[in-house]
Design a protein around this motif. Structure first.
Motif, PDB file in Angstrom:
ATOM      1  N   LEU A   7       0.787  -1.243  -0.046  1.00  0.00           N
ATOM      2  CA  LEU A   7       0.089  -0.138  -0.148  1.00  0.00           C
ATOM      3  C   LEU A   7       0.934   1.087   0.040  1.00  0.00           C
ATOM      4  N   ILE A   8       1.783   1.274   0.606  1.00  0.00           N
ATOM      5  CA  ILE A   8       2.662   2.308   0.770  1.00  0.00           C
ATOM      6  C   ILE A   8       3.425   2.593  -0.698  1.00  0.00           C
ATOM      7  N   VAL A   9       3.797   1.837  -1.155  1.00  0.00           N
ATOM      8  CA  VAL A   9       4.569   1.754  -2.707  1.00  0.00           C
ATOM      9  C   VAL A   9       3.328   2.174  -3.490  1.00  0.00           C
ATOM     10  N   LEU A  10       2.127   1.576  -3.585  1.00  0.00           N
ATOM     11  CA  LEU A  10       1.102   1.889  -4.467  1.00  0.00           C
ATOM     12  C   LEU A  10       0.643   3.325  -4.054  1.00  0.00           C
ATOM     13  N   ALA A  11       0.605   3.902  -2.969  1.00  0.00           N
ATOM     14  CA  ALA A  11       0.090   5.331  -2.591  1.00  0.00           C
ATOM     15  C   ALA A  11       0.901   6.279  -3.455  1.00  0.00           C
ATOM     16  N   ALA A  43      12.016  -7.696  -2.265  1.00  0.00           N
ATOM     17  CA  ALA A  43      12.780  -7.636  -3.617  1.00  0.00           C
ATOM     18  C   ALA A  43      11.839  -7.300  -4.744  1.00  0.00           C
ATOM     19  N   GLY A  44      10.538  -8.029  -4.836  1.00  0.00           N
ATOM     20  CA  GLY A  44       9.657  -7.843  -5.880  1.00  0.00           C
ATOM     21  C   GLY A  44       9.161  -6.422  -5.896  1.00  0.00           C
ATOM     22  N   MET A  45       8.944  -5.817  -4.711  1.00  0.00           N
ATOM     23  CA  MET A  45       8.204  -4.319  -4.678  1.00  0.00           C
ATOM     24  C   MET A  45       9.612  -3.663  -5.303  1.00  0.00           C
ATOM     25  N   THR A  46      10.726  -3.670  -4.890  1.00  0.00           N
ATOM     26  CA  THR A  46      11.751  -2.660  -5.296  1.00  0.00           C
ATOM     27  C   THR A  46      11.910  -3.064  -6.786  1.00  0.00           C
ATOM     28  N   ALA A  47      11.986  -4.277  -7.581  1.00  0.00           N
ATOM     29  CA  ALA A  47      11.969  -4.592  -8.810  1.00  0.00           C
ATOM     30  C   ALA A  47      10.827  -3.919  -9.601  1.00  0.00           C
ATOM     31  N   CYS A  48       9.697  -4.095  -9.153  1.00  0.00           N
ATOM     32  CA  CYS A  48       8.505  -3.499  -9.787  1.00  0.00           C
ATOM     33  C   CYS A  48       8.501  -2.082 -10.091  1.00  0.00           C
ATOM     34  N   SER A  49       8.919  -1.518  -8.710  1.00  0.00           N
ATOM     35  CA  SER A  49       9.279   0.014  -8.531  1.00  0.00           C
ATOM     36  C   SER A  49      10.285   0.606  -9.544  1.00  0.00           C
ATOM     37  N   HIS A  50      11.394  -0.199  -9.632  1.00  0.00           N
ATOM     38  CA  HIS A  50      12.505   0.092 -10.511  1.00  0.00           C
ATOM     39  C   HIS A  50      12.205   0.174 -11.738  1.00  0.00           C
ATOM     40  N   GLN A  51      11.293  -0.839 -12.456  1.00  0.00           N
ATOM     41  CA  GLN A  51      11.084  -0.989 -13.518  1.00  0.00           C
ATOM     42  C   GLN A  51       9.846   0.341 -14.013  1.00  0.00           C
ATOM     43  N   ALA A  52       9.232   0.455 -13.125  1.00  0.00           N
ATOM     44  CA  ALA A  52       8.333   1.869 -13.497  1.00  0.00           C
ATOM     45  C   ALA A  52       9.049   3.189 -13.390  1.00  0.00           C
ATOM     46  N   TYR A  53      10.301   3.021 -12.648  1.00  0.00           N
ATOM     47  CA  TYR A  53      11.140   4.133 -12.599  1.00  0.00           C
ATOM     48  C   TYR A  53      11.951   4.360 -13.817  1.00  0.00           C
ATOM     49  N   ILE A  54      12.297   3.316 -14.526  1.00  0.00           N
ATOM     50  CA  ILE A  54      12.878   3.403 -15.845  1.00  0.00           C
ATOM     51  C   ILE A  54      12.264   3.760 -16.822  1.00  0.00           C
ATOM     52  N   ALA A  55      10.716   3.249 -16.962  1.00  0.00           N
ATOM     53  CA  ALA A  55      10.038   3.775 -17.991  1.00  0.00           C
ATOM     54  C   ALA A  55       9.653   5.352 -17.823  1.00  0.00           C
ATOM     55  N   ALA A 109      13.540  -0.204   3.353  1.00  0.00           N
ATOM     56  CA  ALA A 109      14.171   1.267   2.735  1.00  0.00           C
ATOM     57  C   ALA A 109      14.376   0.989   1.228  1.00  0.00           C
ATOM     58  N   SER A 110      14.559  -0.168   0.604  1.00  0.00           N
ATOM     59  CA  SER A 110      14.837   0.238  -0.909  1.00  0.00           C
ATOM     60  C   SER A 110      13.421   0.318  -1.650  1.00  0.00           C
ATOM     61  N   PRO A 111      12.288  -0.377  -1.289  1.00  0.00           N
ATOM     62  CA  PRO A 111      11.204  -0.029  -2.034  1.00  0.00           C
ATOM     63  C   PRO A 111      10.674   1.518  -1.754  1.00  0.00           C
ATOM     64  N   ASP A 112      10.960   1.854  -0.451  1.00  0.00           N
ATOM     65  CA  ASP A 112      10.635   3.044  -0.099  1.00  0.00           C
ATOM     66  C   ASP A 112      11.082   4.298  -0.803  1.00  0.00           C
ATOM     67  N   ILE A 113      12.655   3.969  -1.034  1.00  0.00           N
ATOM     68  CA  ILE A 113      13.520   5.066  -1.554  1.00  0.00           C
ATOM     69  C   ILE A 113      12.751   4.889  -3.314  1.00  0.00           C
ATOM     70  N   GLU A 114      13.025   3.771  -3.696  1.00  0.00           N
ATOM     71  CA  GLU A 114      12.652   3.526  -5.230  1.00  0.00           C
ATOM     72  C   GLU A 114      11.082   4.346  -5.365  1.00  0.00           C
ATOM     73  N   ALA A 115      10.157   4.284  -4.575  1.00  0.00           N
ATOM     74  CA  ALA A 115       8.951   4.923  -4.685  1.00  0.00           C
ATOM     75  C   ALA A 115       8.991   6.493  -4.712  1.00  0.00           C
ATOM     76  N   MET A 116       9.971   7.140  -3.851  1.00  0.00           N
ATOM     77  CA  MET A 116      10.264   8.523  -3.842  1.00  0.00           C
ATOM     78  C   MET A 116      11.239   8.704  -5.166  1.00  0.00           C
ATOM     79  N   ASN A 117      11.954   7.996  -5.619  1.00  0.00           N
ATOM     80  CA  ASN A 117      12.501   8.429  -6.825  1.00  0.00           C
ATOM     81  C   ASN A 117      11.489   8.462  -8.026  1.00  0.00           C
TER      82      ASN A 117
END
Length: 133
Positions: A7-11, A43-55, A109-117
């Motif tokens: 939910l945090i990442v999705l927010a 790890a999956g949340m971080t990977a999903c978020s990173h894919q979105a960041y790249i896009a 910390a990793s998925p949170d930081i990726e979400a902020m990026n």
């Protein structure tokens, strides 16, 4: 706990600044990724978020190119300077995010930081849209 993390990442994808992007295909793809069994792990949340960041980063670069092709030379110079400074800030922030402090912050910390990026690059896209034709 994993649902709270999801939910945090999705927010980040549902922040008011981006409410107008209801048909955002990058956010839709990230949402699908988060709903997979892998996407429910840290790890999956971080990977999903990173894919979105790249896009989103690619989207920002394409938009910047279109903007630069559509404005006058004086505006090009000013927008180029602003973009360079934004990129320098982004790079400095990412270096700070990867500092030794992170070892003590836990696995989220990793998925949170990726979400902020993601939030930062999406905000920059909104700013660049003001200049777009």
């Amino acid at each position: 706990m994993k649902y709270l993390s999801y939910l945090i990442v999705l927010a980040i994808f549902l922040t008011p600044a981006f409410a107008g992007d209801a048909a955002d295909p990058i956010a839709a793809e990230a949402d699908k990724c988060f709903k997979t069994p892998q996407g429910e792990t840290t790890a999956g949340m971080t990977a999903c978020s990173h894919q979105a960041y790249i896009a989103y980063d690619k989207q920002m670069n394409e938009l910047y190119r279109r903007v630069m092709e559509s404005v006058d030379p004086q505006s090009q110079e000013r927008i180029r300077e602003a973009q360079r400074r934004w990129l320098a800030y982004r790079d400095a922030q990412r270096r700070a995010d990867d500092g030794p402090w992170r070892a003590d912050r836990g696995s989220m910390a990793s998925p949170d930081i990726e979400a902020m990026n993601i939030d930062a690059v999406r905000q920059r896209i909104q700013e660049l849209r003001y200049y777009a034709p």
